[in-house]
Design a protein around this motif. Sequence first.
Motif, PDB file in Angstrom:
ATOM      1  N   ILE A  45       0.745  -1.120  -0.004  1.00 12.70           N
ATOM      2  CA  ILE A  45      -0.075  -0.075   0.014  1.00 12.70           C
ATOM      3  C   ILE A  45       0.924   1.129   0.062  1.00 12.70           C
ATOM      4  N   ASP A  46       0.503   2.232  -0.679  1.00  8.65           N
ATOM      5  CA  ASP A  46       1.383   3.440  -0.903  1.00  8.65           C
ATOM      6  C   ASP A  46       0.979   4.723   0.044  1.00  8.65           C
ATOM      7  N   HIS A  47       1.376   5.695   0.045  1.00 15.89           N
ATOM      8  CA  HIS A  47       1.104   6.913   0.967  1.00 15.89           C
ATOM      9  C   HIS A  47      -0.512   7.384   0.640  1.00 15.89           C
ATOM     10  N   ALA A  48      -0.952   6.936  -0.475  1.00 11.06           N
ATOM     11  CA  ALA A  48      -2.291   7.348  -0.697  1.00 11.06           C
ATOM     12  C   ALA A  48      -3.287   6.525  -0.027  1.00 11.06           C
ATOM     13  N   GLY A  49      -2.864   5.263   0.387  1.00 11.18           N
ATOM     14  CA  GLY A  49      -3.667   4.218   0.921  1.00 11.18           C
ATOM     15  C   GLY A  49      -4.313   3.199   0.068  1.00 11.18           C
ATOM     16  N   ILE A  50      -3.550   3.292  -1.313  1.00 13.71           N
ATOM     17  CA  ILE A  50      -4.025   2.299  -2.268  1.00 13.71           C
ATOM     18  C   ILE A  50      -3.066   1.427  -2.559  1.00 13.71           C
ATOM     19  N   VAL A  51      -3.259   0.317  -3.400  1.00 16.14           N
ATOM     20  CA  VAL A  51      -2.092  -0.777  -3.849  1.00 16.14           C
ATOM     21  C   VAL A  51      -1.281   0.251  -4.854  1.00 16.14           C
ATOM     22  N   PHE A  52       0.043  -0.017  -4.656  1.00 13.83           N
ATOM     23  CA  PHE A  52       1.094   0.839  -5.542  1.00 13.83           C
ATOM     24  C   PHE A  52       1.000   0.019  -6.774  1.00 13.83           C
ATOM     25  N   ASN A  53       0.787   0.830  -8.040  1.00 11.61           N
ATOM     26  CA  ASN A  53       0.810   0.313  -9.353  1.00 11.61           C
ATOM     27  C   ASN A  53       1.619  -1.203  -9.499  1.00 11.61           C
ATOM     28  N   ALA A  54       2.889  -1.003  -9.150  1.00 13.57           N
ATOM     29  CA  ALA A  54       3.927  -1.982  -9.586  1.00 13.57           C
ATOM     30  C   ALA A  54       3.539  -3.271  -8.825  1.00 13.57           C
ATOM     31  N   HIS A  55       2.862  -3.101  -7.606  1.00 12.77           N
ATOM     32  CA  HIS A  55       2.195  -4.600  -7.005  1.00 12.77           C
ATOM     33  C   HIS A  55       1.231  -5.132  -8.028  1.00 12.77           C
ATOM     34  N   TYR A  56       0.563  -4.263  -8.631  1.00  7.77           N
ATOM     35  CA  TYR A  56      -0.686  -4.779  -9.418  1.00  7.77           C
ATOM     36  C   TYR A  56       0.062  -5.502 -10.394  1.00  7.77           C
ATOM     37  N   LEU A  57       1.253  -5.171 -11.191  1.00  5.99           N
ATOM     38  CA  LEU A  57       1.851  -6.039 -12.370  1.00  5.99           C
ATOM     39  C   LEU A  57       2.472  -7.272 -11.804  1.00  5.99           C
ATOM     40  N   THR A  58       3.025  -7.278 -10.517  1.00 10.27           N
ATOM     41  CA  THR A  58       3.543  -8.409  -9.626  1.00 10.27           C
ATOM     42  C   THR A  58       2.634  -9.405  -9.305  1.00 10.27           C
ATOM     43  N   TRP A  59       1.431  -9.047  -9.188  1.00 11.53           N
ATOM     44  CA  TRP A  59       0.317  -9.959  -8.831  1.00 11.53           C
ATOM     45  C   TRP A  59       0.041 -10.529 -10.179  1.00 11.53           C
ATOM     46  N   CYS A  60      -0.172  -9.857 -11.299  1.00  7.47           N
ATOM     47  CA  CYS A  60      -0.469 -10.323 -12.546  1.00  7.47           C
ATOM     48  C   CYS A  60       0.378 -11.156 -13.304  1.00  7.47           C
ATOM     49  N   GLU A  61       1.966 -10.974 -12.911  1.00  6.41           N
ATOM     50  CA  GLU A  61       2.947 -11.709 -13.267  1.00  6.41           C
ATOM     51  C   GLU A  61       2.903 -13.381 -12.632  1.00  6.41           C
ATOM     52  N   ASP A  62       2.517 -13.195 -11.192  1.00  5.61           N
ATOM     53  CA  ASP A  62       2.201 -14.383 -10.715  1.00  5.61           C
ATOM     54  C   ASP A  62       1.056 -15.181 -11.231  1.00  5.61           C
ATOM     55  N   ALA A  63      -0.115 -14.625 -11.235  1.00  2.00           N
ATOM     56  CA  ALA A  63      -1.464 -15.191 -11.872  1.00  2.00           C
ATOM     57  C   ALA A  63      -1.025 -15.513 -13.541  1.00  2.00           C
ATOM     58  N   LYS A  64      -0.294 -14.882 -14.150  1.00  2.00           N
ATOM     59  CA  LYS A  64      -0.182 -15.374 -15.631  1.00  2.00           C
ATOM     60  C   LYS A  64       0.642 -16.665 -15.321  1.00  2.00           C
TER      61      LYS A  64
END
Length: 138
Positions: A14-33
């Motif tokens: 989670i970033d300072h704005a309280g949401i998932v940092f964009n790079a983590h979405y890509l990491t999750w998607c790589e694992d899901a792929k």
Amino acid sequence: MPFHYPVAVKFSEIDHAGIVFNAHYLTWCEDAKFAYLDSVGFGPYWFAARGLVALVRHAEIDWVASLRPLEHADIRVSVDRLGTSSFTLRHEIWRAGPQPIRTATCVITYVWFDAAAGQKRPLDEGFRAALADASGPG
């Protein structure tokens, strides 16, 4: 029917704005792929044994709603497109629970890359067939 991959949201994602940092979405998607491709018979060890890599050519993230630490997400993976030497997967990230909501969508195009030759090459026909079968009719 999309493939499902579970994710537990960590405080460190989670970033300072309280949401998932964009790079983590890509990491999750790589694992899901990798989990998705493994489910159709083409996991990371299959690629490694042949010196192949599915390189990211293009990625788009459309954020809709926040996820908080300790929440669980469900990444729904489906085939968007099969090209000559590339394929595109759609990763819809849903907040898990009794009232799931879509929190983001990542559409990622991967290029079939031969590491030894240092260049892209056409998709393996068995791979293409497995993804076409997994994506269903249409």
